[in-house]
Design a protein around this motif. Sequence first.
Motif, mmCIF file in Angstrom:
data_model
loop_
_atom_site.group_PDB
_atom_site.id
_atom_site.type_symbol
_atom_site.label_atom_id
_atom_site.label_comp_id
_atom_site.label_asym_id
_atom_site.label_seq_id
_atom_site.Cartn_x
_atom_site.Cartn_y
_atom_site.Cartn_z
ATOM 1 N N VAL B 36 -12.717 -7.721 15.458
ATOM 2 C CA VAL B 36 -12.193 -7.475 16.811
ATOM 3 C C VAL B 36 -10.874 -8.225 16.995
ATOM 4 O O VAL B 36 -9.903 -7.684 17.539
ATOM 5 N N GLY B 37 -10.823 -9.464 16.482
ATOM 6 C CA GLY B 37 -9.600 -10.261 16.576
ATOM 7 C C GLY B 37 -8.444 -9.566 15.866
ATOM 8 O O GLY B 37 -7.338 -9.448 16.420
ATOM 9 N N ALA B 38 -8.720 -9.068 14.672
ATOM 10 C CA ALA B 38 -7.676 -8.376 13.907
ATOM 11 C C ALA B 38 -7.208 -7.137 14.649
ATOM 12 O O ALA B 38 -6.007 -6.818 14.688
ATOM 13 N N ALA B 39 -8.156 -6.411 15.264
ATOM 14 C CA ALA B 39 -7.806 -5.181 15.981
ATOM 15 C C ALA B 39 -6.929 -5.496 17.189
ATOM 16 O O ALA B 39 -5.990 -4.773 17.502
ATOM 17 N N LEU B 40 -7.244 -6.599 17.873
ATOM 18 C CA LEU B 40 -6.470 -6.956 19.061
ATOM 19 C C LEU B 40 -5.035 -7.320 18.701
ATOM 20 O O LEU B 40 -4.088 -6.900 19.356
ATOM 21 N N LEU B 41 -4.909 -8.154 17.650
ATOM 22 C CA LEU B 41 -3.577 -8.650 17.288
ATOM 23 C C LEU B 41 -2.767 -7.620 16.524
ATOM 24 O O LEU B 41 -1.537 -7.632 16.555
ATOM 25 N N GLY B 42 -3.467 -6.770 15.786
ATOM 26 C CA GLY B 42 -2.759 -5.780 14.962
ATOM 27 C C GLY B 42 -2.738 -6.220 13.514
ATOM 28 O O GLY B 42 -2.586 -7.411 13.205
ATOM 29 N N THR B 43 -2.909 -5.278 12.597
ATOM 30 C CA THR B 43 -3.000 -5.624 11.177
ATOM 31 C C THR B 43 -1.656 -6.065 10.610
ATOM 32 O O THR B 43 -1.602 -6.737 9.592
ATOM 33 N N GLU B 44 -0.565 -5.672 11.273
ATOM 34 C CA GLU B 44 0.762 -6.095 10.823
ATOM 35 C C GLU B 44 0.857 -7.606 10.668
ATOM 36 O O GLU B 44 1.507 -8.115 9.796
ATOM 37 N N ARG B 45 0.192 -8.277 11.660
ATOM 38 C CA ARG B 45 0.331 -9.744 11.690
ATOM 39 C C ARG B 45 -0.620 -10.437 10.726
ATOM 40 O O ARG B 45 -0.655 -11.630 10.641
ATOM 41 N N ARG B 46 -1.473 -9.673 10.138
ATOM 42 C CA ARG B 46 -2.393 -10.282 9.168
ATOM 43 C C ARG B 46 -1.934 -9.852 7.780
ATOM 44 O O ARG B 46 -1.824 -8.661 7.502
ATOM 45 N N ARG B 47 -1.738 -10.827 6.986
ATOM 46 C CA ARG B 47 -1.215 -10.541 5.656
ATOM 47 C C ARG B 47 -2.222 -9.668 4.888
ATOM 48 O O ARG B 47 -3.416 -9.930 4.853
ATOM 49 N N GLY B 48 -1.737 -8.575 4.339
ATOM 50 C CA GLY B 48 -2.571 -7.754 3.465
ATOM 51 C C GLY B 48 -3.561 -6.864 4.184
ATOM 52 O O GLY B 48 -4.317 -6.151 3.549
ATOM 53 N N GLY B 49 -3.611 -6.923 5.521
ATOM 54 C CA GLY B 49 -4.565 -6.079 6.227
ATOM 55 C C GLY B 49 -4.060 -4.658 6.353
ATOM 56 O O GLY B 49 -2.892 -4.452 6.660
ATOM 57 N N SER B 50 -4.930 -3.692 6.088
ATOM 58 C CA SER B 50 -4.516 -2.315 6.334
ATOM 59 C C SER B 50 -5.373 -1.742 7.442
ATOM 60 O O SER B 50 -6.560 -2.063 7.530
ATOM 61 N N PRO B 51 -4.771 -0.965 8.348
ATOM 62 C CA PRO B 51 -5.540 -0.409 9.465
ATOM 63 C C PRO B 51 -6.717 0.434 8.972
ATOM 64 O O PRO B 51 -7.786 0.408 9.568
ATOM 65 N N ARG B 52 -6.529 1.180 7.909
ATOM 66 C CA ARG B 52 -7.630 2.020 7.426
ATOM 67 C C ARG B 52 -8.818 1.193 6.961
ATOM 68 O O ARG B 52 -9.972 1.526 7.251
ATOM 69 N N ALA B 53 -8.505 0.121 6.254
ATOM 70 C CA ALA B 53 -9.591 -0.750 5.787
ATOM 71 C C ALA B 53 -10.313 -1.354 6.984
ATOM 72 O O ALA B 53 -11.547 -1.483 6.995
ATOM 73 N N LEU B 54 -9.542 -1.699 8.002
ATOM 74 C CA LEU B 54 -10.147 -2.261 9.211
ATOM 75 C C LEU B 54 -11.087 -1.242 9.850
ATOM 76 O O LEU B 54 -12.211 -1.565 10.246
ATOM 77 N N LEU B 55 -10.636 -0.002 9.954
ATOM 78 C CA LEU B 55 -11.478 1.043 10.546
ATOM 79 C C LEU B 55 -12.740 1.271 9.722
ATOM 80 O O LEU B 55 -13.838 1.414 10.265
ATOM 81 N N ASP B 56 -12.594 1.311 8.380
ATOM 82 C CA ASP B 56 -13.769 1.492 7.516
ATOM 83 C C ASP B 56 -14.777 0.374 7.756
ATOM 84 O O ASP B 56 -15.966 0.616 7.961
ATOM 85 N N GLU B 57 -14.239 -0.842 7.726
ATOM 86 C CA GLU B 57 -15.087 -2.003 7.877
ATOM 87 C C GLU B 57 -15.769 -2.004 9.262
ATOM 88 O O GLU B 57 -16.979 -2.256 9.392
ATOM 89 N N ALA B 58 -14.989 -1.658 10.294
ATOM 90 C CA ALA B 58 -15.536 -1.639 11.659
ATOM 91 C C ALA B 58 -16.629 -0.583 11.796
ATOM 92 O O ALA B 58 -17.624 -0.788 12.501
#
Lengths: 445, 539
Positions: B36-58
């Motif tokens: 949830v924290g990553a989603a709020l801040l945006g994956t851009e600000r997290r090194r190596g995070g990809s939005p798709r991976a976040l969605l899969d994981e969520a």
Amino acid sequence: MTEQGVRWTAEQVLALAPDDASRKAGGKLGGAGPWSQTGGSASGVVWGLCKGSGRTPYRTVVDLTGPAYKCSCPSRKFPCKHALGLLLLWAAEGVGVPAEAPEWAGEWLAERAARAARPAAAKPVDEEAARKRAERRAARIGAGVTELEQRLVDLLRGGLAGQEQAGYGAWEETAARMVDAQAPGLATRVRELGTIPGCGPGWPARMLEEFALLHLLDQAWLGVSGLPEQLAATVRTRVGLAPSAEGEAVRDHWLVLSQYDSVSPDGRLTTRRIWLRGLASGRPALVLDFGPPGRPPGLALPVGLVLEAEARFRPGSAGLRADLGERCAAAVPGGPAPAGVSTEAALEAYGAALREDPWLESWPVVLGPVVPVPGELGWQLADLEGTSALPVPLAGPGGGSRSGLWQLAAVSGGGPVTVFGEVGHRGFTPLTAWQPDSPEPVALV
Amino acid sequence: METAGAERAGRTAHAGHAGHAGHAGHAGHADWDGLVGAALLGTERRRGGSPRALLDEAAVQTLRRRAGLRPAQAGERPEPAPRDPRPEPPEAARRRLAQLLAGRSSGGRRGAAPDLTELLPQWLAAAVRHGYRAPAALVPALLDAARARTDLRPHALALAGSRGLWLARLNPDWRFALRGGAAGMPELPGPQDREGVERLWQEGLFAERVALLGAVRAHDPAAATALLATTWTAERAEDRLMFLDSLRVGLSGLDEPFLEAALGDRSRNVRATAAELLSALTGSALAGRMAERALACVGPEGIDPPAECDAGMLRDGVVKRPPAGRGERAWWLGQLVEAAPLSRWRERFGGLDPAAIVALPVGDGWAEELHAAWCRAAVRQRDPQWSKALLGSPSAPPAAGPGTASLAERAKLLSVLPEGERADWVAEFVRAHGLSEAFQLLGVCVVPWAGPLGRAVVDALDAAREAGGYPWSFSGVMGLAERCLDPADAARLEALTRAPADTTETSPGAAAYWEEAFQRLASTLHLRASMLAELIPPS
């Protein structure tokens, strides 16, 4: 068995009313006062003349097997107050020895019988054209899905933090794109995204959940050809396609557990949900009916009734959606309260159903014995051991029926009750309750 | 509900399976809050995070959480409502109540449909009479109805019983139910339970003590006054007044010693109430003293009001200062006559009966004062003979009556007459004077109205129609008729609904309105008949 043998209760009759005003108006006509020439046939038809404000009385006929109604009054309500009044009169006092219908009632009945006998004209099917249409639509949906995925990805890249200010206009536009893509199921989900930031604390988690489920649906659609048949059917239904295949038919005695209406946010559509449970199969079934504004759905099945019928289950969606086929016998008031399960088992049932349909919001269960626990912050239904409980969501169906909760509390008096309702990730929404010493269901919505 | 930890093996099976549906099988262990924290801040600000991976994981986590839901910790349960041993009404009656409660708020023009709001109080009263309790599912609707209409409260709360009080404690909207006398009260000790009675009398709340006194008194009047005497001097003045007032019910000679003692009370109001109660006991010493005084002032020879208000009069409850605008001698006279037993006048007037005494001319303009005092005495002493004499002939114009022209006073006098005579008198009054002044008088007649009274009212309504009025000018009487007419009179009303429509020029359309009004009256009567038939007493 004839309907004349088993009369309905007044609650069952009043449950047919399209709205509160009709319920009241019908209630007032439920005495012998305004009625004359009332009668009923052995086949389950009742009729009567109702004195109105004019010189000529209204002619009212009800075919109980439908139920179907006919009345010479100008009301657009359906059933009208006269039909309700006639049914109440019949429920309270009966209409005497079965007789032949008078001419004016007979005409309508004959017409009805003729219409039922006429087979629906079979349309010639152009399979080739249909296949092409389906392909074109699938392609459109595919394009829509890809666009939606991109939107979700873009938003997550920048972060959801700005969504609180975005308002719902932004999502309306995306929803409209999904309508254009002929994916109404996606459009509905997208439209609801717009309301989440306004829901108070915890909205980012709810938003992420909805994003994730939408993403899951997008991905499932893109890979739908590789999915097992039932799951593929679920995905198609969730995206908004009509089921392609006829489902399984189950003949059973169906107990009506609940009936309630909800109106779409734009007020243009009333959806009536009717929950059934097969007495032999134990299978739950959800029958939906729809009505345009100001006209309630036509199908009305009062809680507690048992009808013998064939239910045709649509493929997918955890096997809940069903359409009622031909009824083999008239509806009769039901027997004792169904047996309930524990709060733990209820959640397990929901969990298990998620395997069939991961997008399922809730699952029908009969819970009991449980004790309603009112609380300032929210109500609970607690197991008898007193340790485990399910919370009751604040907004229930039909606009959050607080009066239903008070009725539940009244019925329980702090003691155990059996409750039918929908259990899901938000908690348990009670719909119908039974007292331990009475078979009579109490509808809470 | 709580979400089980990911390590709960049985649950992860669900989530894994559901995850499979979305091809998001590689379930990671990142915790939900992190997502949830990553989603709020945006994956851009997290090194190596990809939005798709976040969605899969969520997606995996969402389903894992949903499928792994566990029941929540149960909150504290409410204390169960005490059992109500009374039976529920029969099924048909239960349905009727549901209907009456659902129809209670209907407004607007009523048309020809029966009036349910007039019937609800009767249903409640009949059900209370038969010792039923309200069906549990209808208790909330009943409390809502009682909240809106105070006149329904006593019966509604009695029917709702312990279940109603239990609910009222949970919902602030129904708090009114806890305020009343018997509400929220623990069970009273039995009158024989000396210890329990004593304890509650010493420690109970005021309402509880009033109820206790009533219960003891019903069983043994002397014990009740004895109980009252134990704490009497320590009670506050307003409480003493209320206790005294509660003795009104079931007043008897046994209460006289206590009341006589209360004549010396510190509080003037307590003294006055004690005197009033004693004067209602025609055999009491106070009544005798008042008779001596009154008989000295009034007699065949004329009226000679008291010249002064002496200490004895004061002690017997006579109020010295008259209200503004009244002479003090007349004021004293009224109080003496009012408190003197009526039976003493026959002897004073040489054996005349009440009617003859009332008919005597009274000189010097004292008639009004004297007759009004006699009216109050007749009501207080519940003397039917004197009441009848003071009411006079029902067919005489009200103003010419011997006793009083006031309808309220007349209604009080009527309530002293036996039921049959009361109905006959009012029937006669309605035949002579119509309905316009009959409302209060009809209100004291016993329901259902006796045959002659019902006929008189229906005839008068018919006469009003012929005279060219509109039915709503008689809405008060119509409402009463809906509640009080005997259902047997419905047939006569139905005959009237079929009366030919005569077109009067003064009131256009009146015929149709009358027809509708009669029809409504008839259908309400039918409904009332079947309603009461359904409410058979429990076997």
